[in-house]
Each structure stands twice: as structure tokens, then as C-alpha cells.
Design an enzyme around this catalytic site. Structure first.
Site, mmCIF file in Angstrom:
data_model
loop_
_atom_site.group_PDB
_atom_site.id
_atom_site.type_symbol
_atom_site.label_atom_id
_atom_site.label_comp_id
_atom_site.label_asym_id
_atom_site.label_seq_id
_atom_site.Cartn_x
_atom_site.Cartn_y
_atom_site.Cartn_z
ATOM 1 N N ASP A 265 3.876 -58.948 2.118
ATOM 2 C CA ASP A 265 3.756 -57.567 1.646
ATOM 3 C C ASP A 265 3.179 -56.721 2.779
ATOM 4 O O ASP A 265 2.034 -56.251 2.716
ATOM 5 C CB ASP A 265 2.866 -57.494 0.407
ATOM 6 C CG ASP A 265 2.917 -56.124 -0.266
ATOM 7 O OD1 ASP A 265 3.773 -55.307 0.124
ATOM 8 O OD2 ASP A 265 2.112 -55.867 -1.172
ATOM 9 N N SER B 216 -0.885 -51.108 -6.575
ATOM 10 C CA SER B 216 0.063 -51.404 -7.656
ATOM 11 C C SER B 216 -0.526 -52.231 -8.794
ATOM 12 O O SER B 216 -0.164 -52.040 -9.953
ATOM 13 C CB SER B 216 1.300 -52.099 -7.093
ATOM 14 O OG SER B 216 0.936 -53.283 -6.420
ATOM 15 N N LEU B 217 -1.449 -53.160 -8.495
ATOM 16 C CA LEU B 217 -1.974 -54.051 -9.531
ATOM 17 C C LEU B 217 -3.470 -53.869 -9.776
ATOM 18 O O LEU B 217 -3.971 -54.292 -10.819
ATOM 19 C CB LEU B 217 -1.707 -55.519 -9.157
ATOM 20 C CG LEU B 217 -0.252 -55.911 -8.925
ATOM 21 C CD1 LEU B 217 -0.150 -57.399 -8.613
ATOM 22 C CD2 LEU B 217 0.611 -55.563 -10.131
#
Length: 434
Positions: free
Chosen positions: A282, A132-133
Site C-alpha cells: 500500500d 480508510s480503516l
């Protein structure tokens, strides 16, 4: 595929991203309505088709940021989608569209002062994983140590900020309708935690701290940080050798291996929380690795959450009493955790007691089977049946990340489908607190 090396960078601009999400939402809404109509007509119909799942992966993978985090969460829910559809969505866990090597080299040069070729003996141009990043590349240091180099997508900070601002508008609008619907404090907690993940120097510190937090759990492994190859947008860690949990589980491991890894997962989540007051928040299957030496490797430390002493202390006592099958002051401990309760006490106690009864099934059984586990489904039914009353039982904001972690653990255990004496595993965690 475009030849532009930056063609896989997340789209910029809050309105641009909102338009992409709006278009996807319209398609998704149409499919869900069609599915609902077929069900009303007595026909078998899945909530989401494989074709729509592919569209979700393509759009959310390109957007990255918070949008992709949402897709990762959806892919973990065993009760929401079919295995075939979840397999498609699971690609969002570490197989997003990658950025070009020229961009990777530029970020490394800007952050570390030299290109990859000057900093590493070897540097693979193709990424090991893309999430995602940022994305991860395999490399080798001058001394021969293999490492994993995580490089942040240029502009992903603005993209993440835009996604959160768009979501914040929705939360603010809903919260204005009623005090009991006010979710601003929970959204603010998530917002702050997500934005902190952009700082890889912070993640390096959290990684080192988490290694200390699991020091009493030798069957777990946190990679070493390479400080001289780490900066704000580049993080270099020891390379762990093995299979991610999502890849390992499809190899049909034998029952004893399923139980062993499930035990390690439980210890990886609850051990650091009860012993050091922090948790890996996460826990999607791409962030755990079954290592060749039998240990469970942990990855991605940007979302390590530290909790207040009162929150940890009250949860510790609640856990110990549950494991030891002792009577507990449910409302008293809930308030110590930080819950605000605006229901008659007997009514609130009944609702919370049912949550603990459902969630604690594997703690009370010496022969629990996660292949037939319906904890997540039964909890959803309990919340749905009593939705109006649960709006008057509000957890503290810091509980959001705790629930994200423990909920993810439950989904991972269901994914593995182990059978065995899990009461003994939870007793092992309790013994750490002695």
C-alpha cells in the site's frame, strides 16, 4: 458540522453505501461525458474538475473502507488528472473526516480495558491522520516515549465487507460472460488482503517482521510496536518524526535530496521482496515519511504481502538478468512466476518483452530523469493497444499485490521527479542478493 461525536463514522448497511456510491457515480459520469463532448468539439477540457474532486473527497472520505482506498489509488496517477485535482484527492491519503474523541475513547476502553487518560501520560484528542480503516492520535507513554495510536473506526469491518460484496457482484457478472474475462481469483486475492487489514494484532506482527526484513537497510526505519497498548482494534507504535512523502515533496527539496529519497523508496520496496519474500503493498505517499535524521520511515503494515517461494525466486532471477543486461528466457521465467499464457509463443514473448523494455528504462540508464518519465503512460498505451491479446496472458493471483506495490513505487518516483544514476541504485539492490 454536526455535534454528534459519531457523525464521521462510515455509513452502515450495504444498500446505504451502494446508494451513496451510485449517486456519486452518476455525477461523475455526467462530468466525464461533458468533458468528452468538449474534447470532441476541439476544446481543452480536463477529465475531472476541482469541484468534482471535492465531492469525491467528501463522499469517499465519509464512506472510508474500500471506497476510500479506491480514491487513494486514483490520487496517485500522474497521467489521469491535473496536479490541482490530484492535490485535492491526495487528502484521502491521511486526511479523511475524523471520528469524535468520545468514540475514540470508547474503542480504546473496549479494547485495552481503560480510557486513554489512564493508559497514556498524554493523548491528543485531535488526530494526526485519518485514513480508510482508522485514525491516528499522538500520545506519550508513562515512560515519556512519544507514540502513534491507531484506532479503528467502529463498524468499518461491516462497511468494508459491504463494499467488497457490492464489487464482487460486478466482478462475478463480468466473469460469467467469458472465461478470459474471469477476474474472480484476482478479486478474491484483493478481498482477502483488505479484510485482513482489520486485525491490528496481525498488523503488529507484520510490522515486527518487516523490521527484520529491512535489517540490512539501515537508511530505512520501521517503528517499534508497543505490545501492551495494542489489541484487535488499537495499534500503538513508536512515533516517527518527520514529513510524509506527500508533504515533503511540496517543499521543493533540492535535486540531491530527491535522488536520496527516491533511492530509499526503491530499496524499501524491492529489498524486502527479494531478500525476505514480502512487500509493502500500500505504497501511497502518506505511508512513507522523510525523517529528521535522514532515514525513510515506513508506516501502515496491514497490507504487507508474503509471496510463494516460486514467485519470489523467478522474479529474483528476472530482476538480476535485467540489471545485468543479460539475455533472458522471457516465457520460461513468466511461467515460473505463475503466468498462464494462451497465445502463440512468439506473440506472447513480444508483448511481455515490450512490458519489460518500458518498465526497465531506469534500470538501463545511468542518467535517468523521472521528471519526464512516461513509463506509466506508455505501459497503459501498450496494454490498451493489445487489450484482447493481454486477456490471454494471465498473471497468478498473488501478482495483484506485487503490481499494486511496484506500480505505486513508479508513481511515487514520478511524484518526486528525481534525476540521477538509478541503474546504480538497482545494482545496489542486486548486490543484496549476492
Amino acid at each position: 458540522m454536526s455535534s454528534n461525536p459519531d457523525d464521521k463514522l462510515p455509513p452502515q448497511g450495504r444498500l446505504t453505501r451502494l446508494r451513496k456510491l451510485a449517486g456519486l457515480s452518476a455525477q461523475l459520469g455526467t462530468e466525464v461525458l461533458k468533458s468528452g463532448a468538449r474534447r470532441l468539439a476541439g476544446q481543452e477540457s480536463e477529465l475531472l474538475s476541482k469541484g468534482m474532486a471535492e465531492k469525491l473527497v467528501a463522499t469517499l472520505g465519509d464512506l472510508k473502507g474500500a471506497a476510500m482506498k479506491f480514491g487513494q489509488a486514483v490520487s496517485m496517477d500522474p497521467d489521469l488528472l491535473t496536479p490541482e485535482v490530484r492535490k485535492v484527492l491526495a487528502r484521502l491519503q491521511n486526511q479523511a473526516p475524523a471520528m469524535g474523541y468520545d468514540t475514540v475513547a470508547r474503542v480504546i476502553r473496549e479494547e485495552l480495558g481503560a480510557p486513554p487518560e489512564a493508559l497514556f501520560r498524554e493523548f491528543d484528542r485531535q488526530p494526526l491522520a485519518a485514513a480508510s480503516l482508522g485514525q491516528v492520535h499522538r500520545a506519550v507513554l508513562e515512560d515519556g516515549r512519544p507514540v502513534a495510536v491507531k484506532v479503528q473506526y467502529p463498524g468499518v469491518g461491516d462497511s468494508l465487507q459491504g463494499d467488497l460484496d457490492n464489487l464482487g457482484m460486478v466482478v462475478k457478472t463480468v466473469s460469467k460472460t467469458s472465461k478470459i474475462m474471469d477476474g474472480t481469483s484476482y478479486f478474491q486475492e484483493l478481498r482477502e488482503e483488505f479484510l485482513l487489514e482489520l486485525d491490528y494484532l496481525r498488523e503488529a506482527r507484520l510490522c515486527q517482521g518487516f523490521a527484520r526484513s529491512i535489517s540490512r537497510l539501515p537508511d530505512l526505519k520501521v517503528p517499534d510496536v508497543i505490545p501492551e497498548r495494542t489489541a484487535q482494534r488499537v495499534l500503538t507504535l513508536e512515533l516517527l518524526e518527520g514529513q510524509t512523502l506527500k508533504d515533503w515533496v511540496v517543499t521543493a527539496p533540492p535535486p540531491e535530496e530527491r535522488f536520496r529519497v527516491s533511492r530509499q523508496l526503491i530499496r524499501a520496496i524491492y529489498g524486502p521482496f527479494f531478500c525476505a519474500g514480502e512487500i509493502h503493498a500500500d505504497p501511497h505517499p502518506g505511508n512513507f515519511m522523510v525523517l529528521k535524521d535522514g532515514r525513510l520511515g515506513l508506516m501502515d503494515f496491514g497490507s504487507i504481502k508474503s509471496f510463494s517461494p516460486g514467485f519470489v525466486s523467478a522474479n529474483r532471477r528476472l530482476f538480476l538478468q535485467a540489471v545485468q543486461l543479460q539475455p533472458m528466457d522471457i516465457l520460461g521465467l513468466s511461467r515460473e512466476v505463475g503466468f498462464t499464457i494462451e497465445l502463440p509463443e512468439a506473440e506472447a514473448e513480444e508483448l511481455i518483452h515490450e512490458i519489460l523494455r518500458i518498465a526497465g528504462r531506469s534500470m538501463r540508464s545511468s542518467a535517468y530523469d523521472f521528471t519526464t518519465c512516461e513509463v506509466s503512460r506508455d505501459l497503459k498505451r501498450h496494454f490498451a493497444k493489445n487489450a484482447a491479446r493481454f486477456l490471454k496472458i494471465r498473471p497468478p493471483p498473488e501478482a495483484v499485490m506485487f503490481f499494486r506495490s511496484t506500480g505505486g513505487l513508479a508513481q511515487n518516483l514520478r511524484l518526486i521527479g528525481a534525476q540521477g544514476d538509478f541503474r546504480r541504485v538497482y545494482q545496489e539492490v542486486a548486490d543484496l542478493l549476492a
